[in-house]
Design an enzyme around this catalytic site. Structure first.
Site, mmCIF file in Angstrom:
data_model
loop_
_atom_site.group_PDB
_atom_site.id
_atom_site.type_symbol
_atom_site.label_atom_id
_atom_site.label_comp_id
_atom_site.label_asym_id
_atom_site.label_seq_id
_atom_site.Cartn_x
_atom_site.Cartn_y
_atom_site.Cartn_z
ATOM 1 N N ASP A 146 0.794 -1.232 0.000
ATOM 2 C CA ASP A 146 0.000 0.000 0.000
ATOM 3 C C ASP A 146 0.829 1.285 0.000
ATOM 4 O O ASP A 146 0.277 2.386 -0.109
ATOM 5 C CB ASP A 146 -0.961 -0.007 1.206
ATOM 6 C CG ASP A 146 -0.238 -0.279 2.533
ATOM 7 O OD1 ASP A 146 0.905 0.186 2.709
ATOM 8 O OD2 ASP A 146 -0.832 -0.959 3.397
ATOM 9 N N SER A 160 1.080 -11.859 11.251
ATOM 10 C CA SER A 160 0.870 -13.123 11.949
ATOM 11 C C SER A 160 1.914 -14.144 11.510
ATOM 12 O O SER A 160 1.961 -15.245 12.017
ATOM 13 C CB SER A 160 -0.543 -13.645 11.673
ATOM 14 O OG SER A 160 -0.742 -13.728 10.276
ATOM 15 N N HIS A 216 6.716 -7.418 -1.490
ATOM 16 C CA HIS A 216 5.651 -7.844 -2.411
ATOM 17 C C HIS A 216 5.261 -6.770 -3.424
ATOM 18 O O HIS A 216 4.230 -6.872 -4.073
ATOM 19 C CB HIS A 216 4.427 -8.307 -1.615
ATOM 20 C CG HIS A 216 4.716 -9.497 -0.742
ATOM 21 N ND1 HIS A 216 3.940 -9.847 0.342
ATOM 22 C CD2 HIS A 216 5.711 -10.407 -0.798
ATOM 23 C CE1 HIS A 216 4.461 -10.926 0.921
ATOM 24 N NE2 HIS A 216 5.535 -11.275 0.248
ATOM 25 N N CYS A 275 -0.525 -2.052 -22.637
ATOM 26 C CA CYS A 275 0.657 -1.202 -22.485
ATOM 27 C C CYS A 275 0.687 -0.177 -23.613
ATOM 28 O O CYS A 275 0.454 -0.509 -24.775
ATOM 29 C CB CYS A 275 1.914 -2.074 -22.523
ATOM 30 S SG CYS A 275 3.456 -1.139 -22.602
HETATM 31 ZN ZN LIG Z 1 4.914 -2.969 -22.838
#
Ligand SMILES: [Zn+2]
Length: 284
Positions: free
Chosen positions: A107, A223, A122, A181
């Protein structure tokens, strides 16, 4: 705070004062910012199965549904503000007490609170990666393109998961238009590690190096259910490094920890290293 928590917090305060603390944070740190922790006691159990890398890359229908849910979920995640826990970590870093900040959260709230050089195990939902050409772009730019491509999409999410994946009926999702993209027409994906995907090796190496050089490993709001986080605790124990945990509810790190504080993070963390005179010599 009850007496036991006060005593535990005093011990942790002493360890912070020594400096060399590495933070490893999880979803429980962001619950006070309105991002639910589906593993912790404060969060509802996650509904639906999380998107896996295999499904995302191989199933265009699942991918369309994912982007529709994620587009909605971003309204919550993207609008979240750092809480007292994130602000405490940033303050400790400014005081020179930390030698690293590692997070399992996607976040970006550590940085929003002012923390620097955060290792995002992550990834971060605010970044978009093209799976074909590798180009990284800002989420805000994609939000504008998706909004323009879906003028009729007015669905409201029934609930939201911490990975930014909202809950929504499939019927509402199938009319959603995904955009490719801009550079190569390739497939876009949030720059986060999905289930079934491994954390990039350079991040793991950096995180292990920080843990090994730490005086204390401090776990905040995790946890430690998944090995992706627990392995750092195991490494710290192997190296004889002190482990402290502040988490609401039971954690799987308990057998390895020197100190476990089971209390709300928003109550405990702002009170740590609060006497800044005591730390002035470290901060210089
Ligand atoms: Zn691309």
């Amino acid at each position: 705070m009850d007496l036991q928590v006060v005593e535990q917090a005093a011990r942790l305060d002493g360890w912070l004062a020594e400096g060399g603390v590495v933070i490893l944070s999880g979803a429980g740190l962001s619950t006070d910012s309105g991002i639910p922790d589906y593993r912790g006691p404060s969060g509802s159990a996650r509904r639906g199965t999380p998107m896996t890398y295999q499904t995302f890359t191989s199933d265009p229908i699942a991918r369309r549904r994912y982007w529709a849910r994620s587009h909605l979920g971003w309204r919550t995640i993207g609008g979240a503000r750092p809480n007292d826990g994130h602000l405490s970590v940033a303050r400790w870093q400014r005081l020179g007490l930390l030698s690293g900040v590692i997070t399992q959260n996607v976040d970006g709230l550590h940085q929003a609170a002012g923390a620097r050089e955060v290792v995002e195990l992550h990834g971060n939902l605010a970044r978009i990666v093209c799976l074909d050409c590798g180009e990284l772009t800002a989420r805000d730019e994609l939000v504008a393109r998706l909004t323009a491509a879906n003028p009729e999409f007015t669905a409201v999410a029934s609930s939201i998961n911490p990975d930014g994946d909202a809950e929504l009926d499939d019927a509402e999702l199938d009319g959603f238009t995904v955009v490719p993209c801009r550079s190569c027409d390739g497939v876009l994906k949030p720059d986060v590690v999905y289930f079934g995907e491994t954390v990039p090796a350079d991040r793991v190496t950096t995180a292990f190096a920080q843990v090994e050089a730490a005086r204390t490993l401090l776990i905040l709001g995790s946890s430690l259910t998944v090995m992706s986080g627990r392995r750092f605790v195991l490494r710290a124990v192997k190296e004889g490094i002190r482990v402290a945990i502040v988490n609401r509810g039971v954690t799987r790190g308990e057998p390895y920890a020197d100190l476990v504080i089971d209390a709300p993070l928003g109550v405990v963390l702002p009170n740590l290293a609060a006497d800044t005179d005591k730390y002035r010599f470290i901060a210089g």
